[in-house]
Design an enzyme around this catalytic site. Structure first.
Site, PDB file in Angstrom:
ATOM      1  N   ARG A   1       0.860  -1.186   0.000  1.00  0.00           N
ATOM      2  CA  ARG A   1       0.000   0.000   0.000  1.00  0.00           C
ATOM      3  C   ARG A   1       0.894   1.234   0.000  1.00  0.00           C
ATOM      4  O   ARG A   1       1.918   1.270   0.692  1.00  0.00           O
ATOM      5  CB  ARG A   1      -0.909   0.026   1.231  1.00  0.00           C
ATOM      6  CG  ARG A   1      -2.048  -0.975   1.220  1.00  0.00           C
ATOM      7  CD  ARG A   1      -3.084  -0.672   0.132  1.00  0.00           C
ATOM      8  NE  ARG A   1      -4.213  -1.593   0.131  1.00  0.00           N
ATOM      9  CZ  ARG A   1      -4.273  -2.713  -0.598  1.00  0.00           C
ATOM     10  NH1 ARG A   1      -3.276  -3.057  -1.392  1.00  0.00           N
ATOM     11  NH2 ARG A   1      -5.362  -3.477  -0.546  1.00  0.00           N
TER      12      ARG A   1
ATOM     13  N   GLU B   1      -4.123   7.103  -5.504  1.00  0.00           N
ATOM     14  CA  GLU B   1      -4.046   6.320  -6.734  1.00  0.00           C
ATOM     15  C   GLU B   1      -5.194   6.742  -7.632  1.00  0.00           C
ATOM     16  O   GLU B   1      -6.336   6.679  -7.178  1.00  0.00           O
ATOM     17  CB  GLU B   1      -4.157   4.814  -6.433  1.00  0.00           C
ATOM     18  CG  GLU B   1      -2.871   4.244  -5.882  1.00  0.00           C
ATOM     19  CD  GLU B   1      -2.996   2.806  -5.408  1.00  0.00           C
ATOM     20  OE1 GLU B   1      -4.080   2.216  -5.561  1.00  0.00           O
ATOM     21  OE2 GLU B   1      -2.021   2.286  -4.884  1.00  0.00           O
TER      22      GLU B   1
ATOM     23  N   HIS C   1      -1.339  -0.190  -9.528  1.00  0.00           N
ATOM     24  CA  HIS C   1      -1.907  -1.150  -8.561  1.00  0.00           C
ATOM     25  C   HIS C   1      -2.473  -2.370  -9.303  1.00  0.00           C
ATOM     26  O   HIS C   1      -3.677  -2.640  -9.256  1.00  0.00           O
ATOM     27  CB  HIS C   1      -2.981  -0.470  -7.708  1.00  0.00           C
ATOM     28  CG  HIS C   1      -3.260  -1.198  -6.432  1.00  0.00           C
ATOM     29  ND1 HIS C   1      -3.625  -0.567  -5.275  1.00  0.00           N
ATOM     30  CD2 HIS C   1      -3.238  -2.525  -6.112  1.00  0.00           C
ATOM     31  CE1 HIS C   1      -3.808  -1.457  -4.320  1.00  0.00           C
ATOM     32  NE2 HIS C   1      -3.580  -2.655  -4.800  1.00  0.00           N
TER      33      HIS C   1
HETATM   34  O1  LIG Z   1      -4.269  -4.902  -3.492  1.00  0.00           O
HETATM   35  C1  LIG Z   1      -4.704  -5.999  -3.588  1.00  0.00           C
HETATM   36  C2  LIG Z   1      -5.323  -6.727  -2.524  1.00  0.00           C
HETATM   37  O2  LIG Z   1      -5.535  -6.142  -1.458  1.00  0.00           O
HETATM   38  O3  LIG Z   1      -5.652  -7.903  -2.707  1.00  0.00           O
END
Ligand SMILES: O=CC(=O)O
Length: 374
Positions: free
Chosen positions: A290, A319, A338
């Site tokens: 994150r 993001e 992401h």
């Molecule tokens: O970011 C991806 C997840 O949390 O699975």
């Protein structure tokens, strides 16, 4: 490794229950081993004479809605109600909804929604990270939260390796060079570095971190790791990883530092100015968990001043980053949007794992992946 006792128990209970109550076998999962998952979704839970449980979802299709191909699977287990349908017909639907299936952080779970669903039992998050959910609030309503740690681990570990390799070998810059109309060849001093035999420091050795270590072992990397709890000796040996109780030791020794922790109040800004200054000036920071685990302003400064060599980020905050953000203008930074779990396989398995969790809660069985607030 994933199959803890409670998990095996859940399987056994479910097997007995499914045999008694289901009409036919529905084999949706193609690669059970990969997820370490249960056999829950191998059964069509069409309980004779019983209605399917009603589950609230954000929307179907569109940019962030549930994929059409997954809807077909979900519909075998649940009566799906979109937020739009719910808002149109709240009076009739609010008592029927037993669960919310959260995909791409949607729908947003706020107090108003929780208050309007008196029979809500479980929020099944599709994905491992639950920092978008207010766990304390949700559980105060007597509602359980589940996530999908097994389904995401391979694809996210792959992205970690992809970013590390791309940064080390300057792949993005190389691609721009190759496609630029005025480049004929790369300059002889335009060099990357090898990851082979380099030291990788993994911060967060959960299922994703461990899969990164497995991959890094194949690259002959020296592996250090830091984790709240030390892994078993045989697990360390399997991937050749050395535990660093003190995160500073890992930062000082690593050529590549990869962040694979959950975002919690304890890990917020885990990597700030002090930590970046401990890293080697030749080191690269890779973040696949994150954005807020890193103090981004400190990172920009460190990259500008040569405190560290490069960064490769699948996650940022916000993001996406604003178009004029400095991180987007740096040659020594690679950013992906992401996409750690953005594979056909991961998304399918996330849906399956979420369904298994929801069914386990609704049928009072041991829950494969419950998230308990600390
Ligand atoms: O970011 C991806 C997840 O949390 O699975």
């Amino acid at each position: 490794m994933f199959r803890c006792k409670a998990f095996r128990l859940a399987e056994r209970h479910w097997f007995k229950w499914a045999k008694k109550n289901t009409t036919c076998v529905q084999s949706y999962r193609t690669d059970q081993k990969n997820t370490g998952g249960t056999i829950l979704s191998a059964y069509q839970p069409m309980i004779m004479g019983e209605e399917l449980p009603s589950v609230l979802i954000s929307e179907i299709g569109g940019t962030f809605g549930i994929l059409e191909s997954h809807v077909e699977f979900l519909k075998k287990h649940f009566n799906l109600i979109t937020m739009k349908e719910f808002h149109k017909n709240k009076e009739e639907l609010h008592e029927r909804i037993k669960s919310i299936f959260v995909f791409e952080r949607r729908p947003v779970i706020d107090p108003e929604l929780l208050e309007s669903l008196p029979n809500l039992k479980v929020i099944g998050n599709s994905g491992v990270g639950v920092n978008h959910l207010n766990l304390k609030l949700i559980t105060s309503f007597g509602v359980k939260v589940t996530n999908t740690p097994h389904a995401v681990s391979d694809s996210t570990a792959d992205i970690g390796m992809a970013l590390m390799l791309a940064s080390a070998r300057r792949l993005v810059e190389g691609c721009c060079l190759a496609t630029s109309p005025d480049t004929t060849h790369f300059a002889v001093n335009w060099l990357g570095v090898e990851v082979s035999r380099a030291t990788l420091g993994i911060i967060g050795m959960g299922s994703i971190g461990y899969k990164v270590a497995k991959r890094a072992k194949a690259f002959d990397m020296k592996i250090l790791y830091h984790n709240r709890n030390r892994r078993k000796e045989e697990e360390e040996q399997e991937v050749g990883a050395t535990y660093c109780k003190n995160i500073d030791d890992l930062l000082q020794q690593s050529d590549f530092v990869m962040l694979v922790v959950s975002l919690t109040p304890e890990t917020h800004n885990l990597i700030g100015k002090r930590e970046l200054e401990l890293m080697k000036p030749t080191a690269t920071l890779i973040n696949i968990c994150r954005g807020a685990v890193v103090d981004q302003d400190a990172l920009v400064e460190a990259l500008q001043n040569g405190v560290i060599k490069a960064a490769a980020l699948d996650v940022t905050y916000p993001e996406p980053l604003p178009r004029n953000h400095l991180l987007l203008q740096m040659k020594n930074v690679i950013i992906t949007p992401h996409i750690g779990t953005a594979t056909v396989q991961a998304l399918r398995m996330m849906t399956e794992e979420a369904v298994e969790n929801i069914l386990a809660v609704l049928n009072d069985l041991p829950i494969p992946s419950e998230v308990i607030p600390k």
